[in-house]
Write a protein that holds these residues in place. Structure first.
Motif, PDB file in Angstrom:
ATOM      1  N   SER A 268      46.739   9.314   9.812  1.00 38.61           N
ATOM      2  CA  SER A 268      47.395   8.979   8.552  1.00 38.61           C
ATOM      3  C   SER A 268      46.445   9.278   7.410  1.00 38.61           C
ATOM      4  O   SER A 268      45.230   9.391   7.599  1.00 38.61           O
ATOM      5  CB  SER A 268      47.804   7.498   8.524  1.00 38.61           C
ATOM      6  N   VAL A 269      47.011   9.396   6.215  1.00 41.03           N
ATOM      7  CA  VAL A 269      46.223   9.656   5.018  1.00 41.03           C
ATOM      8  C   VAL A 269      46.670   8.695   3.934  1.00 41.03           C
ATOM      9  O   VAL A 269      47.867   8.481   3.722  1.00 41.03           O
ATOM     10  CB  VAL A 269      46.385  11.116   4.543  1.00 41.03           C
ATOM     11  N   ASN A 270      45.691   8.104   3.252  1.00 42.35           N
ATOM     12  CA  ASN A 270      45.960   7.212   2.132  1.00 42.35           C
ATOM     13  C   ASN A 270      44.995   7.563   1.012  1.00 42.35           C
ATOM     14  O   ASN A 270      43.826   7.195   1.050  1.00 42.35           O
ATOM     15  CB  ASN A 270      45.798   5.751   2.556  1.00 42.35           C
ATOM     16  N   GLY A 271      45.493   8.300   0.040  1.00 44.86           N
ATOM     17  CA  GLY A 271      44.612   8.782  -1.012  1.00 44.86           C
ATOM     18  C   GLY A 271      43.585   9.728  -0.438  1.00 44.86           C
ATOM     19  O   GLY A 271      43.915  10.626   0.329  1.00 44.86           O
ATOM     20  N   LYS A 272      42.316   9.526  -0.796  1.00 45.73           N
ATOM     21  CA  LYS A 272      41.254  10.395  -0.300  1.00 45.73           C
ATOM     22  C   LYS A 272      40.762  10.004   1.086  1.00 45.73           C
ATOM     23  O   LYS A 272      39.895  10.664   1.645  1.00 45.73           O
ATOM     24  CB  LYS A 272      40.069  10.398  -1.275  1.00 45.73           C
ATOM     25  N   LYS A 273      41.291   8.932   1.623  1.00 50.07           N
ATOM     26  CA  LYS A 273      40.848   8.453   2.923  1.00 50.07           C
ATOM     27  C   LYS A 273      41.822   8.897   4.005  1.00 50.07           C
ATOM     28  O   LYS A 273      43.033   8.750   3.870  1.00 50.07           O
ATOM     29  CB  LYS A 273      40.734   6.921   2.924  1.00 50.07           C
ATOM     30  N   GLY A 274      41.286   9.449   5.068  1.00 52.38           N
ATOM     31  CA  GLY A 274      42.099   9.867   6.200  1.00 52.38           C
ATOM     32  C   GLY A 274      41.631   9.197   7.470  1.00 52.38           C
ATOM     33  O   GLY A 274      40.426   9.025   7.699  1.00 52.38           O
TER      34      GLY A 274
END
Length: 774
Positions: A317-323
């Motif tokens: 999953s990806v949330n903003g710049k964090k994967g």
């Protein structure tokens, strides 16, 4: 959504964008053209990315990035159906059977006589059928102190190192196993795992679930009396006793003084040392018995024994710049602590979540080419990459100091770039591209697509763009219609899109070599042209009913980067190995050192092209997976392929090479498959550079590029007489763009000094955009 369905939907855009959004919101067209509601993992309706082309980064849909396929429809009919002339061994490969991995760690077991090793790590395994020796599945683990350096044993740096292969610490065999009566079959083909089965008869077999990072080597004996052979020899053997529910532990010390823990669970079968080379079961199990091996001894082995993974599944999953990405282990059996044990590589260890880090056992074992592995008692490994390249798009970008995050151009720089473009747009694009190589044609298409990008977006010159864009479109359409010299065909055996050329041609494309390199160039070129077409020709190129570009590029993408096991026409993630953190280029050729990859840069170019394609067609999942891949690649490649002076992973005697050359599963060789260089080793360095794009500086840090230049390249670059010189000097812009600008902008220009996949136009535009021009 199949791309043919996507094109149909695009036709509605012309009437009303607003109406189109209302029609499409929260809906998806299935392959039959019916509207179906899509739900995320929590049962909530998911809003689909608007298919209107967007120049801004899109958001991935909610849920697991690997749960939804790009498409599930049959590959377009323009790709003739064939059955590969080299069929997989020990596998079911009918049209209704699951795809078989071709560039994966498990592939050696499906090739030739099936005796080449595989490296699920930290152990290696192979089918042993040597004359006069025990038949079965052999097991070994090597330590870093066993590595062999050469060709000069004491050279610093060494040209290569490898780990001694096929040392038979143990061989899982069985009573009456013979070469003539034992068959190896492969089942449950997954990206991270496979199940190998040694069969004597239908109901007498030994099953081996082989999974990346597995804590134990596990054999499940069914109605076969166990025999565990050792070519090294067993010096000591002792029954320790019960360590868990129905789990008995034994300790074996081999003559090389390496201790091993052996665990037996299941039916009432005990083990005894018959002679220094054979541990045998006292009886044939009525049902099944599980035997597990692990190197060394530990309470953590004791507490985890009895559980074994039969598969591992990808989630992300990806949330903003964090994967985030996960390896979720599907287990069988029972252990005293309720979990299994999993080994992680160094690039995993750096970004494990705190919850997983708490399960660190303190156990360490060497991998073959990627440093020290650590063991964790868990049923899933969860990694979080904090810096996805969301801000890197089509425009020139660099991490070099002085770059402000946005490409800018002086009038003087534009004048120099325009002069180069005016010359290069006159070249025969179609003649140069329509050749007998998917790889070289892809480079040519990409080259001219970048020239068109510069004329339109940087020079804002409609006249120049109007001259080059139709030519590059026509060239791409030859391939989109599959009318190139060697059309692509769909292989129904391994299940993939391959060249109709001979296996030895085009770098082995028809045997699945280098697909992500080859198709990555095509995908990137199409993304560039689609981006230009949005504003120059109102996006009509991908909307026309008679245009097959969309179907073509999506089929290429499915071949190399299908995310989901729901797509039955292509294996999951053929190229990128989510465990190793980079792709493997090596296809269906058996290799004693396992799979390999040469060009790290063409690997991340494939991911970058995928990212841009996802962005330009508005598919947030495609873009998000590519961003996650790129973040993983940056970490893994800077540990395992690109060596800064402070590298702590590779052997000290190898780091001075600065780049890996060819990275195998069991060997690293400072070389290429085509030579070393005209002057020195420039080809080895250059193959890890080309092509230079905005993503290059994300992977190749300025400090590393400068070290490589100062220690290896600066002293030889002036002597290089061919296109590799241009590659090296454009790469120098990643730490010193003003030096590169001076060379590329000079008056006495010589086209022979740049690669056939490079343009002077893009090189100048990139360098100037990141601050290189005066």
């Amino acid at each position: 959504m199949g791309f043919s369905d996507f094109r149909k939907a695009l036709k509605k855009i012309d009437s009303s964008l607003k109406e189109h959004k209302q029609q499409k919101q929260g809906q998806q067209l299935d392959n039959g053209g019916q509207q179906v509601q899509q739900l995320d993992n929590g049962g909530q309706q998911v809003q689909q990315a608007d298919p209107q082309f967007s120049s801004n980064p899109t958001n991935p849909s909610k849920g697991d990035l690997f749960s939804r396929p790009i498409a599930t429809s049959e590959p377009p009919a323009i790709f003739k159906r064939v059955k590969h002339n080299q069929l997989p061994k020990g596998c079911n490969y009918g049209e209704n059977d699951a795809p078989i991995q071709t560039n994966n760690f498990s592939n050696n077991l499906a090739l030739e006589d099936q005796t080449f090793p595989v490296w699920p790590l930290p152990y290696s395994l192979w089918l042993s059928k040597d004359p006069g020796q025990d038949v079965g599945l052999a097991v070994n683990h090597t330590e870093a102190n066993q590595q062999v350096f050469g060709p000069e044993p004491d050279a610093d740096p060494a040209q290569f190192y490898f780990n001694p292969p096929k040392i038979k610490s143990f061989v899982f065999s069985g009573e009456n196993f013979q070469e003539s009566n034992v068959n190896l079959n492969l089942e449950n083909h997954q990206k991270l795992s496979i199940v190998a089965k040694l069969s004597v008869t239908g109901n007498q077999n030994v099953t081996f679930p082989i999974v990346h990072g597995m804590g134990f080597v596990t054999a499940v004996y069914k109605k076969i009396k166990p025999v565990i052979a050792s070519q090294v020899g067993v010096q000591q053997f002792k029954k320790i006793g019960s360590v868990g529910k129905n789990v008995t532990k034994y300790r074996a010390v081999l003559f090389n003084q390496v201790p091993w823990s052996i665990y037996v669970s299941g039916d009432d079968v005990s083990l005894d040392l018959r002679d220094p080379n054979h541990i045998v079961g006292n009886s044939q199990p009525g049902g099944s018995v599980v035997i597990q091996l692990a190197r060394e001894e530990s309470k953590h082995y004791d507490n985890s024994a009895g559980i074994y993974p039969i598969a591992a599944h990808l989630q992300g999953s990806v949330n903003g710049k964090k994967g985030q990405y996960k390896f979720v282990y599907e287990n069988k059996g029972e252990s005293s602590n309720g979990t299994g044990l999993v080994w992680c590589l160094p690039h995993h260890q750096e970004v494990l979540t705190n919850e997983v880090k708490k399960q660190d056992t303190g156990l360490e074992l060497d991998s073959t080419t990627k440093g020290v592995m650590k063991a964790y008692t868990t049923n899933q490994i969860v990694m979080e990459e904090p810096e996805l390249p969301l801000d890197i798009g089509f425009e020139p970008w660099s991490s070099v100091s002085g770059f402000k995050g946005e490409a800018t151009y002086s009038d003087g720089a534009k004048t120099v770039i325009r002069r180069a473009a005016e010359q290069e747009i006159n070249q025969d694009v179609i003649g140069m591209a329509n050749i007998d190589s998917m790889y070289t044609s892809g480079k040519i298409l990409d080259k001219f697509a970048y020239i068109a990008y510069v004329t339109h977006f940087i020079l804002n010159d409609d006249d120049l763009t109007g001259k080059i864009l139709p030519k590059i479109k026509e060239a791409i359409e030859i391939f989109a219609q599959n009318k190139q010299k060697y059309p692509l065909v769909y292989d129904t055996a391994w299940k993939g899109l391959i060249s109709s050329a001979e296996p030895a041609a085009d770098f082995g494309n028809s045997n699945y070599n280098d697909h992500h390199f080859h198709y990555g160039y095509h995908i990137h070129a199409i993304a560039l042209v689609a981006k230009i077409d949005q504003s120059f020709d109102k996006g009509e190129w991908l909307k026309e009913n008679n245009n097959l570009v969309g179907d073509y590029v999506i089929t290429l993408l499915r071949d190399i980067a299908n995310p989901s096991t729901d797509d039955k026409y292509f294996p999951q993630s053929r190229a990128f190995d989510w465990f190793h953190g980079h792709s493997f280029a090596h296809g269906i050729f058996a290799s004693g050192d396992g799979k390999d990859e040469e060009s790290s840069s063409e690997d991340y170019h494939f991911a970058y092209g995928t990212k841009l394609l996802g962005q330009v067609i508005g598919d947030g999942d495609i873009e998000a997976r590519a961003n996650l891949m790129l973040a993983i690649m940056r970490r893994s490649m800077n540990m395992h392929m690109l060596f800064s002076d402070d590298n702590k992973i590779q052997p000290k005697r190898f780091i001075k090479n600065k780049v890996a050359g060819i990275t195998f599963e069991n060997k690293v060789d400072f070389a290429t498959y085509f030579g070393r260089g005209t002057i020195s080793d420039e080809w080895i360095h250059g193959i890890h550079m080309l092509p230079i794009t905005p993503i290059s500086s994300y992977i190749r840090k300025p400090s590393f590029v400068k070290e490589e230049w100062d220690q290896k390249l600066g002293r030889i670059v002036d002597q290089i007489p061919d296109g590799w010189k241009g590659i090296l000097i454009l790469n120098a812009a990643l730490f010193d763009p003003k030096y590169s600008w001076k060379w590329f902008s000079r008056d006495d220009w010589d086209d022979r000094l740049i690669d056939n996949g490079m343009s002077r136009t893009w090189s100048l535009a990139y360098i100037a955009g990141i601050g290189g021009s005066d």
